[in-house]
Design a protein around this motif. Sequence first.
Motif, PDB file in Angstrom:
ATOM      1  N   PHE A 184       0.855  -1.184   0.000  1.00 37.67           N
ATOM      2  CA  PHE A 184       0.000   0.000   0.000  1.00 37.67           C
ATOM      3  C   PHE A 184       0.889   1.232   0.000  1.00 37.67           C
ATOM      4  O   PHE A 184       2.047   1.174   0.424  1.00 37.67           O
ATOM      5  N   TRP A 185       0.350   2.343  -0.430  1.00 36.73           N
ATOM      6  CA  TRP A 185       1.087   3.606  -0.413  1.00 36.73           C
ATOM      7  C   TRP A 185       0.314   4.602   0.424  1.00 36.73           C
ATOM      8  O   TRP A 185      -0.900   4.749   0.275  1.00 36.73           O
ATOM      9  N   GLY A 186       1.013   5.276   1.343  1.00 36.96           N
ATOM     10  CA  GLY A 186       0.372   6.284   2.176  1.00 36.96           C
ATOM     11  C   GLY A 186       0.819   6.201   3.619  1.00 36.96           C
ATOM     12  O   GLY A 186       1.889   5.684   3.932  1.00 36.96           O
ATOM     13  N   ASP A 187      -0.014   6.696   4.504  1.00 35.56           N
ATOM     14  CA  ASP A 187       0.265   6.716   5.935  1.00 35.56           C
ATOM     15  C   ASP A 187       0.135   5.300   6.502  1.00 35.56           C
ATOM     16  O   ASP A 187      -0.908   4.646   6.327  1.00 35.56           O
ATOM     17  N   ALA A 188       1.172   4.830   7.167  1.00 37.63           N
ATOM     18  CA  ALA A 188       1.203   3.450   7.673  1.00 37.63           C
ATOM     19  C   ALA A 188       0.035   3.153   8.603  1.00 37.63           C
ATOM     20  O   ALA A 188      -0.556   2.070   8.534  1.00 37.63           O
ATOM     21  N   ARG A 189      -0.311   4.074   9.469  1.00 32.66           N
ATOM     22  CA  ARG A 189      -1.399   3.837  10.424  1.00 32.66           C
ATOM     23  C   ARG A 189      -2.708   3.544   9.699  1.00 32.66           C
ATOM     24  O   ARG A 189      -3.378   2.555   9.968  1.00 32.66           O
ATOM     25  N   GLU A 190      -3.072   4.433   8.791  1.00 34.81           N
ATOM     26  CA  GLU A 190      -4.347   4.286   8.088  1.00 34.81           C
ATOM     27  C   GLU A 190      -4.342   3.091   7.143  1.00 34.81           C
ATOM     28  O   GLU A 190      -5.311   2.335   7.073  1.00 34.81           O
ATOM     29  N   LYS A 191      -3.249   2.902   6.420  1.00 32.64           N
ATOM     30  CA  LYS A 191      -3.193   1.835   5.426  1.00 32.64           C
ATOM     31  C   LYS A 191      -3.181   0.450   6.068  1.00 32.64           C
ATOM     32  O   LYS A 191      -3.749  -0.492   5.510  1.00 32.64           O
ATOM     33  N   LEU A 192      -2.572   0.295   7.233  1.00 29.14           N
ATOM     34  CA  LEU A 192      -2.612  -0.999   7.911  1.00 29.14           C
ATOM     35  C   LEU A 192      -4.048  -1.337   8.332  1.00 29.14           C
ATOM     36  O   LEU A 192      -4.486  -2.477   8.185  1.00 29.14           O
ATOM     37  N   CYS A 193      -4.767  -0.348   8.821  1.00 31.68           N
ATOM     38  CA  CYS A 193      -6.169  -0.579   9.199  1.00 31.68           C
ATOM     39  C   CYS A 193      -7.020  -0.886   7.965  1.00 31.68           C
ATOM     40  O   CYS A 193      -7.908  -1.743   8.013  1.00 31.68           O
ATOM     41  N   GLU A 194      -6.738  -0.197   6.862  1.00 35.50           N
ATOM     42  CA  GLU A 194      -7.459  -0.484   5.619  1.00 35.50           C
ATOM     43  C   GLU A 194      -7.148  -1.901   5.134  1.00 35.50           C
ATOM     44  O   GLU A 194      -8.033  -2.601   4.647  1.00 35.50           O
ATOM     45  N   ALA A 195      -5.899  -2.325   5.255  1.00 34.27           N
ATOM     46  CA  ALA A 195      -5.497  -3.661   4.810  1.00 34.27           C
ATOM     47  C   ALA A 195      -6.264  -4.733   5.564  1.00 34.27           C
ATOM     48  O   ALA A 195      -6.682  -5.734   4.980  1.00 34.27           O
ATOM     49  N   VAL A 196      -6.441  -4.525   6.861  1.00 28.90           N
ATOM     50  CA  VAL A 196      -7.174  -5.489   7.688  1.00 28.90           C
ATOM     51  C   VAL A 196      -8.566  -5.724   7.107  1.00 28.90           C
ATOM     52  O   VAL A 196      -9.025  -6.862   7.010  1.00 28.90           O
ATOM     53  N   ASP A 197      -9.226  -4.644   6.682  1.00 29.12           N
ATOM     54  CA  ASP A 197     -10.587  -4.760   6.156  1.00 29.12           C
ATOM     55  C   ASP A 197     -10.629  -5.173   4.688  1.00 29.12           C
ATOM     56  O   ASP A 197     -11.502  -5.928   4.276  1.00 29.12           O
ATOM     57  N   ASN A 198      -9.688  -4.685   3.889  1.00 30.05           N
ATOM     58  CA  ASN A 198      -9.735  -4.925   2.448  1.00 30.05           C
ATOM     59  C   ASN A 198      -9.270  -6.313   2.045  1.00 30.05           C
ATOM     60  O   ASN A 198      -9.727  -6.836   1.040  1.00 30.05           O
ATOM     61  N   ILE A 199      -8.347  -6.919   2.785  1.00 27.82           N
ATOM     62  CA  ILE A 199      -7.801  -8.216   2.336  1.00 27.82           C
ATOM     63  C   ILE A 199      -8.826  -9.334   2.513  1.00 27.82           C
ATOM     64  O   ILE A 199      -8.981 -10.106   1.568  1.00 27.82           O
ATOM     65  N   PRO A 200      -9.560  -9.532   3.537  1.00 33.47           N
ATOM     66  CA  PRO A 200      -9.481  -9.140   4.939  1.00 33.47           C
ATOM     67  C   PRO A 200      -8.579 -10.097   5.723  1.00 33.47           C
ATOM     68  O   PRO A 200      -8.436 -11.258   5.353  1.00 33.47           O
ATOM     69  N   LEU A 201      -8.023  -9.581   6.811  1.00 32.42           N
ATOM     70  CA  LEU A 201      -7.125 -10.365   7.657  1.00 32.42           C
ATOM     71  C   LEU A 201      -7.867 -10.890   8.878  1.00 32.42           C
ATOM     72  O   LEU A 201      -8.743 -10.219   9.409  1.00 32.42           O
ATOM     73  N   ASP A 202      -7.474 -12.079   9.326  1.00 35.56           N
ATOM     74  CA  ASP A 202      -8.034 -12.637  10.552  1.00 35.56           C
ATOM     75  C   ASP A 202      -7.315 -12.097  11.784  1.00 35.56           C
ATOM     76  O   ASP A 202      -7.894 -12.023  12.870  1.00 35.56           O
ATOM     77  N   CYS A 203      -6.034 -11.758  11.619  1.00 37.63           N
ATOM     78  CA  CYS A 203      -5.260 -11.145  12.689  1.00 37.63           C
ATOM     79  C   CYS A 203      -4.068 -10.436  12.052  1.00 37.63           C
ATOM     80  O   CYS A 203      -3.725 -10.703  10.901  1.00 37.63           O
ATOM     81  N   LEU A 204      -3.448  -9.546  12.807  1.00 41.49           N
ATOM     82  CA  LEU A 204      -2.307  -8.784  12.318  1.00 41.49           C
ATOM     83  C   LEU A 204      -1.230  -8.774  13.383  1.00 41.49           C
ATOM     84  O   LEU A 204      -1.517  -8.570  14.566  1.00 41.49           O
ATOM     85  N   VAL A 205       0.003  -9.001  12.961  1.00 43.76           N
ATOM     86  CA  VAL A 205       1.157  -8.922  13.859  1.00 43.76           C
ATOM     87  C   VAL A 205       1.999  -7.762  13.371  1.00 43.76           C
ATOM     88  O   VAL A 205       2.265  -7.627  12.179  1.00 43.76           O
ATOM     89  N   ILE A 206       2.406  -6.918  14.308  1.00 45.89           N
ATOM     90  CA  ILE A 206       3.155  -5.713  13.968  1.00 45.89           C
ATOM     91  C   ILE A 206       4.329  -5.558  14.928  1.00 45.89           C
ATOM     92  O   ILE A 206       4.209  -5.885  16.109  1.00 45.89           O
TER      93      ILE A 206
END
Length: 162
Positions: free
Chosen positions: A104-126
């Motif tokens: 993704f391109w953009g602000d990491a905070r917003e794009k990580l949250c968008e990725a969770v919904d758009n992919i969608p992810l069952d969980c995220l490790v950061i």
Amino acid sequence: MGDARKVGVAIDFSICSRAALQWAIDNVVRKGDHLILVNIRPDAHYEETEMQLWQVTGSPLIPLTEFRDAHVMKKYGTKPDPETLEIVELAATQKEVHVLLKIFWGDAREKLCEAVDNIPLDCLVIGNRGLGKLKRAILGSVSNYVVNHSSCPVTVVKHAHT
């Protein structure tokens, strides 16, 4: 992707994100899962038509075979480090997981949250960079933002040196 779990790992090819990746492989990922590496590139004005299309929705899911190819990665404006490649190749063979990369391109905070919904992810490790209180107050914490705004469970992994 069927019934397989989609485990996301935020990766910027730093030592902290590699620690989070290794932790996810050791503790969360199991046979048949999809391990989706989410890479956020800084917002920029790309002249290439393909990148302009992907800037809003993110890249297509990139399989490990293409993720290894430097020529393919160049068109996405990223260069995976050898250590990260070694970790995911080992996971793909030993744990029998499907490794994919999404950029993704953009602000990491917003794009990580968008990725969770758009992919969608069952969980995220950061990973956590371990900023001190002052730096965190000035710069903000990506991991703190994602924990508080994500629609899926988020695990923050601290690197041993932080």
